[in-house]
Scaffold this motif. Sequence first.
Motif, short mmCIF file in Angstrom:
data_model
loop_
_atom_site.label_atom_id
_atom_site.label_comp_id
_atom_site.label_asym_id
_atom_site.label_seq_id
_atom_site.Cartn_x
_atom_site.Cartn_y
_atom_site.Cartn_z
N ASP A 1 2.99 0.01 -21.09
CA ASP A 1 2.93 0.26 -19.64
C ASP A 1 1.50 0.29 -19.13
O ASP A 1 1.23 -0.16 -18.02
N VAL A 2 0.59 0.81 -19.93
CA VAL A 2 -0.81 0.90 -19.51
C VAL A 2 -1.37 -0.49 -19.26
O VAL A 2 -1.99 -0.75 -18.22
N GLY A 3 -1.13 -1.41 -20.17
CA GLY A 3 -1.59 -2.78 -19.99
C GLY A 3 -0.95 -3.46 -18.78
O GLY A 3 -1.64 -4.15 -18.02
N HIS A 4 0.35 -3.24 -18.58
CA HIS A 4 1.04 -3.83 -17.43
C HIS A 4 0.47 -3.29 -16.12
O HIS A 4 0.26 -4.06 -15.17
N LEU A 5 0.21 -1.99 -16.07
CA LEU A 5 -0.32 -1.40 -14.84
C LEU A 5 -1.76 -1.85 -14.59
O LEU A 5 -2.13 -2.12 -13.44
N GLN A 6 -2.56 -1.94 -15.64
CA GLN A 6 -3.94 -2.42 -15.47
C GLN A 6 -3.94 -3.85 -14.93
O GLN A 6 -4.71 -4.18 -14.03
N LYS A 7 -3.06 -4.68 -15.46
CA LYS A 7 -2.97 -6.07 -15.00
C LYS A 7 -2.55 -6.12 -13.54
O LYS A 7 -3.13 -6.86 -12.74
N LEU A 8 -1.55 -5.33 -13.17
CA LEU A 8 -1.08 -5.29 -11.79
C LEU A 8 -2.20 -4.87 -10.84
O LEU A 8 -2.45 -5.52 -9.82
N ILE A 9 -2.87 -3.77 -11.17
CA ILE A 9 -3.95 -3.26 -10.31
C ILE A 9 -5.07 -4.28 -10.18
O ILE A 9 -5.57 -4.55 -9.08
N ASN A 10 -5.48 -4.89 -11.28
CA ASN A 10 -6.54 -5.89 -11.24
C ASN A 10 -6.15 -7.10 -10.40
O ASN A 10 -6.97 -7.63 -9.65
N GLU A 11 -4.89 -7.55 -10.50
CA GLU A 11 -4.42 -8.67 -9.68
C GLU A 11 -4.49 -8.31 -8.20
O GLU A 11 -4.96 -9.11 -7.38
N ARG A 12 -4.01 -7.12 -7.86
CA ARG A 12 -4.02 -6.71 -6.45
C ARG A 12 -5.45 -6.53 -5.93
O ARG A 12 -5.75 -6.92 -4.81
N LEU A 13 -6.33 -5.97 -6.74
CA LEU A 13 -7.72 -5.79 -6.30
C LEU A 13 -8.38 -7.14 -6.03
O LEU A 13 -9.13 -7.27 -5.06
N ARG A 14 -8.09 -8.13 -6.85
CA ARG A 14 -8.64 -9.48 -6.61
C ARG A 14 -8.09 -10.04 -5.30
O ARG A 14 -8.81 -10.65 -4.52
N GLN A 15 -6.81 -9.82 -5.03
CA GLN A 15 -6.20 -10.32 -3.80
C GLN A 15 -6.81 -9.67 -2.56
O GLN A 15 -6.93 -10.30 -1.52
N TRP A 16 -7.17 -8.40 -2.68
CA TRP A 16 -7.65 -7.64 -1.52
C TRP A 16 -9.17 -7.62 -1.41
O TRP A 16 -9.72 -6.98 -0.52
N ALA A 17 -9.85 -8.31 -2.31
CA ALA A 17 -11.32 -8.25 -2.34
C ALA A 17 -11.94 -8.64 -1.01
O ALA A 17 -12.95 -8.07 -0.60
N GLY A 18 -11.36 -9.59 -0.30
CA GLY A 18 -11.94 -10.05 0.96
C GLY A 18 -11.54 -9.25 2.18
O GLY A 18 -12.02 -9.51 3.28
N ALA A 19 -10.68 -8.26 1.99
CA ALA A 19 -10.21 -7.45 3.13
C ALA A 19 -11.33 -6.54 3.64
O ALA A 19 -12.28 -6.23 2.91
N GLU A 20 -11.22 -6.13 4.87
CA GLU A 20 -12.19 -5.21 5.47
C GLU A 20 -12.08 -3.83 4.80
O GLU A 20 -11.03 -3.44 4.32
N VAL A 21 -13.18 -3.09 4.82
CA VAL A 21 -13.24 -1.76 4.19
C VAL A 21 -12.14 -0.82 4.70
O VAL A 21 -11.49 -0.15 3.89
N PRO A 22 -11.86 -0.74 6.00
CA PRO A 22 -10.79 0.18 6.45
C PRO A 22 -9.43 -0.13 5.84
O PRO A 22 -8.61 0.76 5.65
N VAL A 23 -9.19 -1.39 5.51
CA VAL A 23 -7.92 -1.77 4.88
C VAL A 23 -7.90 -1.32 3.43
O VAL A 23 -6.89 -0.83 2.93
N LYS A 24 -9.03 -1.47 2.74
CA LYS A 24 -9.12 -1.14 1.31
C LYS A 24 -9.34 0.35 1.04
O LYS A 24 -9.03 0.82 -0.04
N GLN A 25 -9.87 1.07 2.00
CA GLN A 25 -10.26 2.47 1.77
C GLN A 25 -9.12 3.35 1.26
O GLN A 25 -9.33 4.14 0.33
N PRO A 26 -7.89 3.25 1.78
CA PRO A 26 -6.82 4.11 1.25
C PRO A 26 -6.53 3.87 -0.23
O PRO A 26 -6.03 4.76 -0.92
N LEU A 27 -6.84 2.68 -0.74
CA LEU A 27 -6.62 2.38 -2.16
C LEU A 27 -7.50 3.23 -3.06
O LEU A 27 -7.19 3.43 -4.23
#
Length: 102
Positions: free
Chosen positions: A14-40
């Motif tokens: 599960d740890v590996g699956h969750l790390q992969k999921l979080i890393n994928e989402r962070l890459r997707q959101w990298a270009g978003a504005e700070v107010p969008v990313k801040q709650p993460l």
Amino acid sequence: MVQLSVPDAREHSDVGHLQKLINERLRQWAGAEVPVKQPLAALFLPGVAKHELLIAMEASVLLADLVAEAAAKVGLWQAAPVADGELFFEIAEGNFYVLQPL
């Protein structure tokens, strides 16, 4: 309390699956504005209480969706043995553990 089939919880699949999921989402959101990313950021802060995370999730659909997706990927409880005498704890409202009878 659940006995895992690995010597260290960090080795659970599960740890590996969750790390992969979080890393994928962070890459997707990298270009978003700070107010969008801040709650993460709530996911990465030490000592965040359950009620604090729930408040952050109410303020951000992005965070709420990520938490729901991550929770759906966790299979730890599916692999837990169902036997007499097994002990399970859950985190209660005040951020403490409660022993639940089975």
